[in-house]
Design a protein around this motif. Structure first.
Motif, mmCIF file in Angstrom:
data_model
loop_
_atom_site.group_PDB
_atom_site.id
_atom_site.type_symbol
_atom_site.label_atom_id
_atom_site.label_comp_id
_atom_site.label_asym_id
_atom_site.label_seq_id
_atom_site.Cartn_x
_atom_site.Cartn_y
_atom_site.Cartn_z
ATOM 1 N N ALA A 1 0.859 -1.175 0.000
ATOM 2 C CA ALA A 1 0.000 0.000 0.000
ATOM 3 C C ALA A 1 0.886 1.212 0.000
ATOM 4 N N ALA A 2 0.515 2.236 -0.739
ATOM 5 C CA ALA A 2 1.280 3.474 -0.727
ATOM 6 C C ALA A 2 0.365 4.622 -1.070
ATOM 7 N N VAL A 3 0.488 5.693 -0.353
ATOM 8 C CA VAL A 3 -0.235 6.903 -0.664
ATOM 9 C C VAL A 3 0.785 8.021 -0.702
ATOM 10 N N SER A 4 0.816 8.812 -1.763
ATOM 11 C CA SER A 4 1.839 9.836 -1.923
ATOM 12 C C SER A 4 1.685 10.917 -0.880
ATOM 13 N N ALA A 5 2.824 11.502 -0.521
ATOM 14 C CA ALA A 5 2.784 12.637 0.387
ATOM 15 C C ALA A 5 1.992 13.756 -0.262
ATOM 16 N N GLY A 6 1.008 14.266 0.466
ATOM 17 C CA GLY A 6 0.170 15.329 -0.070
ATOM 18 C C GLY A 6 -1.098 14.846 -0.726
ATOM 19 N N ALA A 7 -1.252 13.531 -0.966
ATOM 20 C CA ALA A 7 -2.434 13.040 -1.671
ATOM 21 C C ALA A 7 -3.697 13.245 -0.863
ATOM 22 N N ILE A 8 -3.588 13.069 0.436
ATOM 23 C CA ILE A 8 -4.763 13.260 1.275
ATOM 24 C C ILE A 8 -4.914 14.728 1.654
ATOM 25 N N GLY A 9 -3.812 15.418 1.848
ATOM 26 C CA GLY A 9 -3.835 16.852 2.061
ATOM 27 C C GLY A 9 -4.490 17.267 3.355
ATOM 28 N N ILE A 10 -4.264 16.519 4.422
ATOM 29 C CA ILE A 10 -4.832 16.864 5.717
ATOM 30 C C ILE A 10 -3.821 17.704 6.473
ATOM 31 N N ALA A 11 -4.193 18.878 6.875
ATOM 32 C CA ALA A 11 -3.285 19.710 7.659
ATOM 33 C C ALA A 11 -3.340 19.253 9.103
ATOM 34 N N MET A 12 -2.173 19.025 9.683
ATOM 35 C CA MET A 12 -2.080 18.520 11.044
ATOM 36 C C MET A 12 -1.446 19.593 11.935
ATOM 37 N N VAL A 13 -2.054 19.843 13.083
ATOM 38 C CA VAL A 13 -1.499 20.783 14.047
ATOM 39 C C VAL A 13 -0.932 19.967 15.186
ATOM 40 N N SER B 1 -3.853 -13.338 -3.735
ATOM 41 C CA SER B 1 -3.069 -12.161 -3.359
ATOM 42 C C SER B 1 -3.929 -10.925 -3.442
ATOM 43 N N TYR B 2 -3.453 -9.867 -2.791
ATOM 44 C CA TYR B 2 -4.123 -8.580 -2.901
ATOM 45 C C TYR B 2 -3.082 -7.475 -2.834
ATOM 46 N N GLU B 3 -3.496 -6.286 -3.276
ATOM 47 C CA GLU B 3 -2.593 -5.147 -3.301
ATOM 48 C C GLU B 3 -3.405 -3.892 -3.022
ATOM 49 N N LEU B 4 -2.957 -3.096 -2.079
ATOM 50 C CA LEU B 4 -3.636 -1.860 -1.714
ATOM 51 C C LEU B 4 -2.822 -0.699 -2.261
ATOM 52 N N LEU B 5 -3.335 -0.059 -3.300
ATOM 53 C CA LEU B 5 -2.593 0.992 -3.981
ATOM 54 C C LEU B 5 -2.984 2.388 -3.517
#
Length: 376
Positions: free
Chosen positions: A36-48, A126-130
């Protein structure tokens, strides 16, 4: 490699003794791929994030059992976003997925490409979480793709397109070195030559679009007790690659944690001691300092700018967090989570996660937060 989950062979190279026997056993009982991989910025949640000292605490799994729903089925979970967790159950005949987007308060129904039925051991399924909505399932040799978190499926053979320049907005494809995925269509791309050196290179894209590569690792299944660490950088989507300053020989394959076009961290071991190499000028120079941990499994740079690392203590079955707010010069020890079952861990969008036995815990600041597991 910032990815879920870690292939046992890759973990064996990246994580030093004590050996991860549980992961070796897992590899022996199934033949499949899962990432599984999600690119940095793909979700775009600002965290404090707070700037106070991180308290040391320990968390144990104390939630309801997630035993398999059917005899012979295996159940695993992975974190794909700050509150997004996917639980997968699979056997020889079928794969089904259930997703939560609120840390386990509610879960979707089980969804899969074929009808669920009880059958033999999962030796070929098999499975793959993209990504949060992009799943692949391979059942009895047929590959299925879902773009809507498992609600609908289509048969689609895997095709990898070689490109000299990466299109924008692609996400890394887990532990497949140099491969990226379109998070909407599921198309797979591989960054083509020339890389500066031959061999097995891992590539990671930072939020500002810079590509960092490290290697060569040799064949993925090869064992390299020591290796000359080499790091390269591309500012033009892979068309050209810039070598960085020379690094020393490190034990096992190191872990690279890039933050931007100028900042990156290389974690490894030398002469039996853990060491962190840091660059703040795009790799033109590196500085090194000793660190307090033994075996770092994964790391990230959070939205708050912290360097957050996760140490795996196999003997105690603990995942220990370490946080630095001064560019890796000093570290504070954070929470400890003790897992049961077979351990997993990964990095998603400035978040670290660890899990076992179908349960998961996440951190963005040095504290573990446990998600409510899927009851199956």
């Amino acid at each position: 490699m910032p990815r879920y989950p870690f292939d046992p062979a890759t973990v064996a190279e990246a994580v030093t003794q004590p050996p991860l026997t549980d992961l070796a056993e897992r590899a022996g009982r199934r033949v499949r791929r899962r990432r599984a991989a999600v690119s940095a910025g793909a979700i775009g949640i600002a965290m404090v994030l707070t700037l106070t000292a991180v308290p040391l605490a320990r968390t144990w799994w104390n939630l309801p059992s997630t035993a398999p729903a059917a005899a012979g089925a295996l159940v695993e979970s992975a974190v794909l976003g700050r509150k997004v967790v996917v639980t997968v159950r699979y056997n020889q005949c079928a794969v089904e997925f259930s997703v939560t987007r609120n840390s386990g308060d509610t879960w979707s129904s089980w969804r899969g490409p074929v009808r669920w039925r009880t059958c033999g051991a999962p030796t070929t399924t098999s499975y793959e979480l993209l990504g949060p909505d992009l799943y692949v399932a391979v059942v009895q040799g047929v590959r299925y793709l879902s773009r809507d978190a498992g609600e609908s499926w289509e048969q689609q053979a895997e095709k990898v397109t070689d490109v000299a320049e990466l299109p924008p907005h692609l996400i890394p494809r887990g532990d497949e070195a140099g491969q990226f995925v379109n998070p909407v269509t599921g198309a797979i791309y591989r960054i083509g030559p020339p890389l500066p050196l031959l061999g097995f290179w891992s590539i990671r894209r930072t939020p500002d679009g810079t590509l960092w590569g490290w290697g060569p690792h040799g064949a993925p299944e090869a064992v390299h007790p020591t290796a000359q660490a080499k790091v390269v950088r591309s500012d033009d989507a892979g068309r050209t690659w810039l070598p960085t300053a020379a690094l020393p020989v490190l034990d096992n394959n190191p872990i690279l944690v890039p933050a931007s076009g100028r900042e990156a961290y290389l974690l490894g071991r030398r002469d039996g001691r853990s060491v962190l190499h840091r660059t703040e000028d795009g790799g033109r120079s590196w500085t090194a300092n000793a660190v307090p941990w033994a075996d770092v499994a994964v790391g990230t740079v959070t939205y708050g700018g912290y360097l957050l690392l996760c140490e795996w203590r196999a003997g105690d079955r603990d995942f220990v967090l370490w946080r630095s707010s001064d560019g890796g010069r000093t570290f504070q020890q954070g929470d400890v989570v003790t897992v049961s079952g077979t351990p997993d861990f990964g990095e998603v969008d400035g978040l670290l996660w660890a899990g076992g036995d179908g349960r998961t815990a996440t951190s963005v600041d040095g504290r573990w937060t446990v998600a409510v597991p899927r009851r199956v």
